[in-house]
Design a protein around this motif. Structure first.
Motif, PDB file in Angstrom:
ATOM      1  N   GLY A   1     -18.409 -23.747 -47.112  1.00  0.00           N
ATOM      2  CA  GLY A   1     -19.197 -23.099 -46.351  1.00  0.00           C
ATOM      3  C   GLY A   1     -19.510 -24.344 -45.018  1.00  0.00           C
ATOM      4  N   TYR A   2     -20.790 -24.198 -44.572  1.00  0.00           N
ATOM      5  CA  TYR A   2     -21.076 -25.130 -43.567  1.00  0.00           C
ATOM      6  C   TYR A   2     -22.273 -25.719 -44.076  1.00  0.00           C
ATOM      7  CZ  TYR A   2     -18.343 -22.179 -40.546  1.00  0.00           C
ATOM      8  OH  TYR A   2     -17.158 -21.340 -39.929  1.00  0.00           O
ATOM      9  N   ASN A   3     -22.227 -27.057 -43.794  1.00  0.00           N
ATOM     10  CA  ASN A   3     -23.350 -28.017 -43.988  1.00  0.00           C
ATOM     11  C   ASN A   3     -24.367 -27.849 -42.781  1.00  0.00           C
ATOM     12  OD1 ASN A   3     -25.093 -30.326 -43.506  1.00  0.00           O
ATOM     13  ND2 ASN A   3     -24.107 -31.075 -45.561  1.00  0.00           N
ATOM     14  N   THR A   4     -25.573 -27.303 -43.640  1.00  0.00           N
ATOM     15  CA  THR A   4     -26.475 -26.861 -42.465  1.00  0.00           C
ATOM     16  C   THR A   4     -26.921 -28.040 -41.318  1.00  0.00           C
ATOM     17  OG1 THR A   4     -28.327 -27.186 -44.067  1.00  0.00           O
ATOM     18  CG2 THR A   4     -27.482 -24.920 -43.609  1.00  0.00           C
ATOM     19  N   SER A   5     -27.207 -29.183 -42.023  1.00  0.00           N
ATOM     20  CA  SER A   5     -27.769 -30.287 -40.957  1.00  0.00           C
ATOM     21  C   SER A   5     -26.443 -30.611 -39.943  1.00  0.00           C
ATOM     22  CB  SER A   5     -27.919 -31.291 -41.988  1.00  0.00           C
ATOM     23  OG  SER A   5     -29.134 -31.271 -42.794  1.00  0.00           O
ATOM     24  N   TYR A   6     -25.455 -30.621 -40.900  1.00  0.00           N
ATOM     25  CA  TYR A   6     -24.242 -31.321 -39.895  1.00  0.00           C
ATOM     26  C   TYR A   6     -24.209 -30.200 -38.573  1.00  0.00           C
ATOM     27  CZ  TYR A   6     -19.642 -32.394 -38.365  1.00  0.00           C
ATOM     28  OH  TYR A   6     -18.547 -32.684 -37.514  1.00  0.00           O
ATOM     29  N   LEU A   7     -24.016 -28.907 -38.993  1.00  0.00           N
ATOM     30  CA  LEU A   7     -23.891 -27.789 -38.227  1.00  0.00           C
ATOM     31  C   LEU A   7     -25.037 -27.882 -36.973  1.00  0.00           C
ATOM     32  CD1 LEU A   7     -21.945 -25.681 -37.060  1.00  0.00           C
ATOM     33  CD2 LEU A   7     -23.020 -24.060 -38.755  1.00  0.00           C
ATOM     34  N   ARG A   8     -26.214 -27.949 -37.518  1.00  0.00           N
ATOM     35  CA  ARG A   8     -27.145 -28.037 -36.687  1.00  0.00           C
ATOM     36  C   ARG A   8     -27.276 -29.123 -35.315  1.00  0.00           C
ATOM     37  NH1 ARG A   8     -31.594 -31.267 -36.656  1.00  0.00           N
ATOM     38  NH2 ARG A   8     -33.488 -30.613 -35.190  1.00  0.00           N
ATOM     39  N   GLU A   9     -26.821 -30.340 -35.953  1.00  0.00           N
ATOM     40  CA  GLU A   9     -26.382 -31.445 -35.265  1.00  0.00           C
ATOM     41  C   GLU A   9     -25.405 -31.338 -34.107  1.00  0.00           C
ATOM     42  OE1 GLU A   9     -28.591 -34.549 -34.789  1.00  0.00           O
ATOM     43  OE2 GLU A   9     -28.717 -33.731 -36.657  1.00  0.00           O
ATOM     44  N   ARG A  10     -24.389 -30.654 -34.484  1.00  0.00           N
ATOM     45  CA  ARG A  10     -23.249 -30.444 -33.719  1.00  0.00           C
ATOM     46  C   ARG A  10     -23.794 -29.340 -32.676  1.00  0.00           C
ATOM     47  NH1 ARG A  10     -18.413 -33.033 -34.750  1.00  0.00           N
ATOM     48  NH2 ARG A  10     -18.198 -32.326 -32.676  1.00  0.00           N
ATOM     49  N   LEU A  11     -24.421 -28.384 -33.213  1.00  0.00           N
ATOM     50  CA  LEU A  11     -24.910 -27.345 -32.104  1.00  0.00           C
ATOM     51  C   LEU A  11     -25.641 -27.913 -31.125  1.00  0.00           C
ATOM     52  CD1 LEU A  11     -25.453 -24.299 -34.344  1.00  0.00           C
ATOM     53  CD2 LEU A  11     -23.988 -24.335 -32.380  1.00  0.00           C
ATOM     54  N   LEU A  12     -26.616 -28.767 -31.621  1.00  0.00           N
ATOM     55  CA  LEU A  12     -27.643 -29.413 -30.625  1.00  0.00           C
ATOM     56  C   LEU A  12     -26.687 -30.214 -29.557  1.00  0.00           C
ATOM     57  CD1 LEU A  12     -30.493 -31.282 -32.933  1.00  0.00           C
ATOM     58  CD2 LEU A  12     -30.486 -29.285 -31.287  1.00  0.00           C
ATOM     59  N   ARG A  13     -25.796 -30.917 -29.931  1.00  0.00           N
ATOM     60  CA  ARG A  13     -25.029 -31.580 -28.806  1.00  0.00           C
ATOM     61  C   ARG A  13     -24.266 -30.512 -28.046  1.00  0.00           C
ATOM     62  NH1 ARG A  13     -21.759 -36.339 -30.502  1.00  0.00           N
ATOM     63  NH2 ARG A  13     -23.081 -36.343 -32.395  1.00  0.00           N
TER      64      ARG A  13
END
Lengths: 214, 214
Positions: free
Chosen positions: B65-77
């Motif tokens: 699946g997706y790592n929540t913190s990592y995905l959040r980081e990417r989305l912010l960017r």
DNA sequence: CATTGTGAACGGATTCACAGCC
DNA sequence: GGCTGTGAATCCGTTCACAATG
């Protein structure tokens, strides 16, 4: 019957904009309008406007255009604004206040009949008292309210929604940043302003990146 | 480079919702999330979520699946929220107040740096003074503001917009019920709440008609 | 003859189905 | 085995082009 087929959402979204433009045209005593000019006023293409209207009937005159008053009349009927719809506002923070003020005042098409908040007693606006949430069920039953604007904080939104659903709501304009769970037959439109602002920022930042790239 | 192709509008609209859900999940200490569960939380299909994210890269781990913190980081960017965007609010009625309050307070991703109104001097919120509109040009130049929320009355909206455009705005969140004329490279998102309410009424009335028909 | 109303063509977005990978 | 990533198929909305008509 007004409606031929069920209109796509994309069409329905534009209908109130046509109505708004027609109101302005009528105020300026314009009696006939072509789809071309409507296109300029709305920003949609003329073909799209003609097609949108065609979902509901043939309202124009070939070679001439649309009669503004007649088209307005039809749109009111189509959207369901010909009979005043009773609406409640739940959550009387700044946003609730803004919506109540605006719609009770300038917007003659809707009828805000009640305003609710956890803390009542605060001075209302436009002759409306702010009632406590626990009076909501009785009020909805009595007034047969079907539409609500929801401006409570995120953590209260689902509970309030459940209460609205229990008491017969059919449509909710949701300003809280949460996905509301509702039965199939309840229509929820999300108007999360934070989300919209962030979408905007995407495009603003995109521009910046393009400039940097050159 | 973060962005592969230019993402369709439909995708961009959903990104902030993914972000919001991720924030909630992280708050609940969820570290891994599948597109299936994201689907339940957002109401979009799992395939759609995967496809949306794929526009920008491959952020997940197959089988996991997706790592929540990592995905959040990417989305912010991706959205452009990694660097605080400076925003001004023009029009300090109830709606302007609500937006300022909400975004200056709870929304850590944006930075409201100025509030303007025809009538200044009114007490601002969150440490912001309400400045008169004629100070807007100097302020925008100095602070390099690119994004504005516009909550002035309809009849003032175009004039204010012209002023914003002259001073380098790139994106406007427009709450006034008018079509704003802007140059090609300025992005306007309309958030006319009256229009949205009327769309809602369409669906509420539609229900009624269906019941009558039976 | 200008303009509506609409079938046909097009394009964009969603869903399907499965290959690729941990 | 389970879940992501993605080409192919499908669906839906918009645009095109023109026939219909006041």
């Amino acid at each position: 019957m007004t409606r031929r087929n069920k209109a796509p959402k994309s069409v329905v979204k534009r209908l109130p904009i046509y109505l708004r433009v027609l109101d302005n045209l009528i105020r300026r005593d314009v009696e006939i309008i072509s789809s071309r000019v409507l296109s300029e006023e709305t920003g949609f293409t003329a073909e799209q406007i003609r097609k949108d209207l065609a979902y509901f009937g043939a309202f124009g005159t070939r070679g001439t255009g649309y009669n503004t008053s007649y088209l307005r009349e039809r749109l009111l009927r189509i959207i369901g604004l010909d009979k005043q719809t009773k609406i409640i506002v739940v959550g009387f923070g700044h946003l609730g206040k803004a919506l109540t003020r605006y719609n009770a005042g300038k917007n003659r098409y809707v009828d805000i009949v009640g305003v609710f908040d956890k803390k009542p007693g605060e001075t209302g606006v436009e002759g409306l008292k702010v009632l406590p949430i626990d009076q909501l069920p009785k009020f909805m039953q009595k007034e047969k309210v079907k539409v609500a604007m929801l401006t409570v904080p995120a953590d209260a939104a689902q509970d309030v929604t459940d209460l609205l659903v229990e008491n017969g709501i059919t449509a909710i304009l949701n300003f809280a940043p949460v996905k509301l769970d509702v039965p199939e037959d309840v229509y929820v439109h999300n108007a999360d302003l934070t989300t919209e602002l962030q979408t905007l920022i995407y495009y603003a930042s995109e521009d910046e990146k393009q400039h940097q790239a050159e």
